[in-house]
Motif scaffolding. Structure first.
Motif, short mmCIF file in Angstrom:
data_model
loop_
_atom_site.label_atom_id
_atom_site.label_comp_id
_atom_site.label_asym_id
_atom_site.label_seq_id
_atom_site.Cartn_x
_atom_site.Cartn_y
_atom_site.Cartn_z
N GLU A 1 0.85 -1.19 0.00
CA GLU A 1 0.00 0.00 0.00
C GLU A 1 0.88 1.24 0.00
OE1 GLU A 1 -3.69 -1.82 2.63
OE2 GLU A 1 -2.48 -0.21 3.50
N VAL A 2 0.51 2.20 -0.83
CA VAL A 2 1.22 3.48 -0.86
C VAL A 2 0.18 4.58 -0.64
CG1 VAL A 2 2.60 5.08 -2.22
CG2 VAL A 2 3.05 2.62 -2.35
N VAL A 3 0.40 5.38 0.41
CA VAL A 3 -0.51 6.46 0.77
C VAL A 3 0.06 7.77 0.24
CG1 VAL A 3 -1.57 7.68 2.72
CG2 VAL A 3 -1.12 5.21 2.88
N ASP A 4 -0.80 8.55 -0.41
CA ASP A 4 -0.38 9.87 -0.89
C ASP A 4 -1.51 10.86 -0.68
OD1 ASP A 4 -2.12 10.13 -3.28
OD2 ASP A 4 -0.87 8.56 -4.15
N SER A 5 -1.23 12.13 -0.92
CA SER A 5 -2.24 13.17 -0.72
C SER A 5 -2.91 13.58 -2.02
CB SER A 5 -1.61 14.39 -0.05
OG SER A 5 -0.59 14.91 -0.89
N GLY A 6 -2.63 12.88 -3.10
CA GLY A 6 -3.16 13.24 -4.41
C GLY A 6 -4.63 12.91 -4.59
N ALA A 7 -5.27 13.66 -5.48
CA ALA A 7 -6.68 13.45 -5.78
C ALA A 7 -6.88 12.58 -7.02
CB ALA A 7 -7.37 14.80 -5.99
N GLY A 8 -5.83 12.35 -7.78
CA GLY A 8 -5.95 11.61 -9.04
C GLY A 8 -6.37 10.17 -8.85
N GLN A 9 -6.75 9.56 -9.95
CA GLN A 9 -7.17 8.16 -9.96
C GLN A 9 -6.22 7.38 -10.86
OE1 GLN A 9 -9.62 6.91 -8.15
NE2 GLN A 9 -9.57 4.84 -8.98
N PRO A 10 -5.33 6.57 -10.28
CA PRO A 10 -4.42 5.80 -11.12
C PRO A 10 -5.18 4.81 -11.99
CG PRO A 10 -4.07 5.30 -8.80
CD PRO A 10 -5.13 6.31 -8.87
N ALA A 11 -4.69 4.63 -13.20
CA ALA A 11 -5.29 3.67 -14.12
C ALA A 11 -4.25 3.30 -15.17
CB ALA A 11 -6.53 4.26 -14.78
N PRO A 12 -4.28 2.07 -15.64
CA PRO A 12 -3.38 1.72 -16.74
C PRO A 12 -3.71 2.57 -17.97
CG PRO A 12 -4.35 -0.25 -15.78
CD PRO A 12 -5.07 0.94 -15.19
N ARG A 13 -2.70 3.02 -18.66
CA ARG A 13 -2.91 3.82 -19.87
C ARG A 13 -3.49 2.90 -20.94
NH1 ARG A 13 1.94 7.44 -21.65
NH2 ARG A 13 1.24 8.51 -19.79
N THR A 14 -4.57 3.34 -21.54
CA THR A 14 -5.17 2.56 -22.62
C THR A 14 -5.32 3.44 -23.86
OG1 THR A 14 -7.36 3.05 -21.78
CG2 THR A 14 -6.41 0.95 -21.13
N PRO A 15 -5.02 2.94 -25.03
CA PRO A 15 -4.44 1.63 -25.22
C PRO A 15 -2.98 1.63 -24.77
CG PRO A 15 -4.52 2.77 -27.31
CD PRO A 15 -5.18 3.66 -26.30
N HIS A 16 -2.52 0.50 -24.28
CA HIS A 16 -1.12 0.38 -23.85
C HIS A 16 -0.25 0.26 -25.10
CE1 HIS A 16 2.48 -1.81 -22.39
NE2 HIS A 16 2.42 -0.81 -21.54
N ARG A 17 0.78 1.07 -25.16
CA ARG A 17 1.70 1.04 -26.30
C ARG A 17 3.09 0.70 -25.77
NH1 ARG A 17 -1.48 5.86 -27.98
NH2 ARG A 17 -2.84 5.09 -29.63
N ALA A 18 3.47 -0.55 -25.93
CA ALA A 18 4.71 -1.05 -25.35
C ALA A 18 5.95 -0.30 -25.83
CB ALA A 18 4.86 -2.54 -25.65
N PRO B 1 -8.22 13.91 2.77
CA PRO B 1 -7.64 14.06 1.44
C PRO B 1 -6.75 12.86 1.10
CG PRO B 1 -6.45 15.41 3.03
CD PRO B 1 -7.62 14.79 3.76
N GLY B 2 -6.49 12.68 -0.17
CA GLY B 2 -5.56 11.65 -0.59
C GLY B 2 -6.20 10.29 -0.76
N LYS B 3 -5.32 9.31 -0.89
CA LYS B 3 -5.77 7.96 -1.18
C LYS B 3 -4.70 6.96 -0.79
CE LYS B 3 -4.04 8.45 -5.89
NZ LYS B 3 -3.52 9.78 -5.69
N THR B 4 -5.10 5.70 -0.78
CA THR B 4 -4.18 4.59 -0.64
C THR B 4 -4.31 3.73 -1.89
OG1 THR B 4 -4.42 4.57 1.77
CG2 THR B 4 -3.57 2.55 0.74
N VAL B 5 -3.22 3.55 -2.59
CA VAL B 5 -3.19 2.66 -3.74
C VAL B 5 -2.60 1.35 -3.25
CG1 VAL B 5 -2.38 2.31 -6.11
CG2 VAL B 5 -2.88 4.64 -5.28
N TRP B 6 -3.34 0.26 -3.46
CA TRP B 6 -2.90 -1.04 -2.94
C TRP B 6 -2.80 -2.04 -4.07
CZ3 TRP B 6 -6.23 -5.02 -3.86
CH2 TRP B 6 -7.57 -4.70 -4.09
N ALA B 7 -1.96 -3.03 -3.85
CA ALA B 7 -1.81 -4.13 -4.82
C ALA B 7 -1.49 -5.39 -4.04
CB ALA B 7 -0.68 -3.81 -5.79
#
Length: 173
Positions: free
Chosen positions: A117-134, A161-167
């Protein structure tokens, strides 16, 4: 989100109190937070840390040593540990690039799953870039996380504020 889910689509997974997300905000390097008995947590404050990505990787590597993932006795075990370190790098780098830097990293495990888990203060929403271009430089971080992990997501706490991105990654067999 990933194509392999432990939760129904749209579900963000366990609530913070179920996975130790509410670790003490002032926990320093090497501090452990507590969750359910089956989870073993380590928490690292990344506020005002120079060399954030290498610091986070070193912290994760020490946890993997403590938990017996390293040194690995097989090629599969080494690959699993390298996957964890790559996911740590990608999540922390993403917070550095898109959220004014990470505030905290947590890593936990059960017998079958490892969670970063990584905690940050950002408002953005992480997402894989589509279409993915290797063949293009940059923009591969969340695509890599999606490919390597059992599941991943974003947890927000209302009123904060912020979010936790987990994997979550599978533990080596």
């Amino acid at each position: 989100m990933s194509t392999t889910r432990q939760h129904p689509p749209g579900d963000l997974g366990r609530e913070p109190e179920d996975v130790g997300v509410d670790a003490p905000p002032d926990a320093g390097a090497g501090a452990s937070s507590s969750g359910p008995a089956e989870w073993q947590w380590h928490t690292l404050s990344l506020r005002d840390v120079g060399g954030t990505v290498p610091t986070a990787r070193d912290f994760a590597r020490r946890a993997l040593h403590e938990w017996g993932w390293l040194p690995a006795s097989s090629a599969d075990g080494r690959a699993a540990a390298e996957d964890v370190l790559l996911v740590v790098s990608e999540l922390v780098t993403n917070a550095c690039l898109h959220a004014d830097g990470p505030e905290e990293m947590r890593i936990a495990r059960t017998a079958k799953v490892l969670r970063v888990e990584v905690v940050d203060s950002g408002a953005g929403q992480p997402a894989p870039r589509t279409p993915h271009r290797a063949g293009r430089p940059g923009g591969h971080g969340m695509f890599i996380v999606q490919r390597l992990c059992l599941d991943w997501g974003v947890l927000r706490v209302p009123g904060r504020p912020g979010k936790t991105v987990w994997a979550e990654l599978a533990a080596p067999a």
